[in-house]
Design an enzyme around this catalytic site. Sequence first.
Site, PDB file in Angstrom:
ATOM      1  CD  GLU A 113      -7.141  -5.004   3.976  1.00  0.00           C
ATOM      2  OE1 GLU A 113      -6.581  -5.825   4.716  1.00  0.00           O
ATOM      3  OE2 GLU A 113      -6.858  -4.892   2.773  1.00  0.00           O
ATOM      4  CG  ASP A 123      -1.631  -1.135   1.595  1.00  0.00           C
ATOM      5  OD1 ASP A 123      -1.580  -2.102   0.828  1.00  0.00           O
ATOM      6  OD2 ASP A 123      -2.271  -1.138   2.665  1.00  0.00           O
TER       7      ASP A 123
HETATM    8  C1  FRU Z   1      -3.980  -3.571   2.745  1.00  0.00           C
HETATM    9  C2  FRU Z   1      -3.344  -3.993   4.053  1.00  0.00           C
HETATM   10  C3  FRU Z   1      -3.697  -2.999   5.151  1.00  0.00           C
HETATM   11  C4  FRU Z   1      -2.566  -3.181   6.116  1.00  0.00           C
HETATM   12  C5  FRU Z   1      -1.399  -3.431   5.209  1.00  0.00           C
HETATM   13  C6  FRU Z   1      -0.379  -4.389   5.772  1.00  0.00           C
HETATM   14  O1  FRU Z   1      -3.327  -4.036   1.627  1.00  0.00           O
HETATM   15  O2  FRU Z   1      -3.756  -5.296   4.389  1.00  0.00           O
HETATM   16  O3  FRU Z   1      -4.959  -3.187   5.704  1.00  0.00           O
HETATM   17  O4  FRU Z   1      -2.369  -2.063   6.932  1.00  0.00           O
HETATM   18  O5  FRU Z   1      -1.916  -3.965   4.010  1.00  0.00           O
HETATM   19  O6  FRU Z   1       0.756  -4.427   4.965  1.00  0.00           O
END
Ligand code: FRU
Length: 481
Positions: free
Chosen positions: A201, A22
């Site tokens: 998320e 992300d």
């Molecule tokens: C989304 C996610 C978020 C989390 C991160 C962990 O892709 O699962 O919810 O903070 O990636 O790397």
Amino acid sequence: TFISHNYRGGYHFSPKEHWMNDPNGMVYFQGEYHLFYQHHPFGNTWGPMHWGHAVSRDLVVWEELPIALAPDEFGTIFSGSAVVDWNNTTGFFGGEPGLVAIFTQHAEGPEGEAPVQRQSLAYSTDAGRTWTKYAGNPVLSHDTFVDFRDPKVFWHEASSQWVMIVACGQTVCLYRSPNLIDWTLSSEFGEGIGSHDGVWECPDLFPLQVDGDPGLTKWVMLVSIGDHPELAEGSRTQYFTGDFDGERFTPDAVSQTRVRWIDYGRDNYAGVSWSDVPAEDGRRLFVGWMSNWKYANQTPTGVWRGAMTVPRELKLELRQGSAELIQQPARELEGYRKELLSLKRVTAAQASAQLADLQLESGEIRIRLGSGQSLELKVRAGRGQETVIGYSGAAGEVYIDRTRAGTADFHPLFAGRHAAVLDAADGTVELRILIDRSSVEVFAGGGRAVLTDLIYPDQASTGLSLKADDEEALVESLDIY
Ligand code: FRU
């Protein structure tokens, strides 16, 4: 097996090496766009998360900086946001404005117990070069939810307070704070609305003027949903439109009846918007992670793994009574164009003849045609490989078919065809296509239908071709950069 390094995008951000997911903490400050990102600096698959860091003055050329945040006793560093604390509401900065990052810390629970996710702060007094974790971390925990993460924070002018939107279980929670340290729960949104095909998320919430009208503002909420083992689409991002009063989000009628996705390709996930873009600029800028949890850990890229979409500008457009999200590549990209071909008012057959001798590994194609037409454009073609971008006037859709695009054997659901509805009532249709060494992004109808797909063609597959159902059909314009 031989792994090519040639998949690295010419104008898409990827880390020099190792894993990225992300985008995080995007904020504009003192002439720089900051991009942080979920990063595993010791491996090419997801692992203990850090915040990697890059900066750009124009959203195109990025300089990678040292890692900004590393795990500590409260856990690894998951996704989150960053803001400029202009008025020293935190007390971290004396008289000067400074940067504050708000992020999730993920800690494994004791043997047999669930992990714990809490929100923490860090701040920087040197334009993001070094970061100090707040001594009172974590600043926000939740008693019941295991999934409590990805805080996106913004200053809400009308109520003079900070607002946080954060994923909590299968919904989002909204909090408010005077100082980024003390948080009060305002409301919760998401039960019985939208898609719950995966865990919620990476939410975002921001205002946009509808059709650029200062008298009509709507709030846009982005919510990404994690991979569902039984759904081919994998992870993807939905959006809601509505109103927001500083505490509560009230969805529009359209958001109560229909799930709307920001992208109809497979590879635009966990995207959120930049904070603190100057008011005189006024743009809402967005970037997404150009991958999908379905196969993100298996893509064939060698020393690095994970790239971002191009930065995009988000807008709202009123269509048939509802505010719809549109996306366009950030205009800064146009400054890097070099013209390869420019045709006006030719037949499809003439256009196709002109493409025969061209090679394009990385670049942009813009084509305008009558909305009743149907055509297929093949890019990154050669040696039996091709990525097909099509528009069907009869079906009213635009699509990418990556079935024969190149390497696809790393996951059974990678190959395939992805389509988006494109209502083209206004007589012509424009496809704007960004091609790079391992991606295709299609912005159709002024950004009303968007598809983002990864592809892994051979480096030598750079051919182009065009085929229309009616070879005499008029192509209004065709520009290649
Ligand atoms: C989304 C996610 C978020 C989390 C991160 C962990 O892709 O699962 O919810 O903070 O990636 O790397």
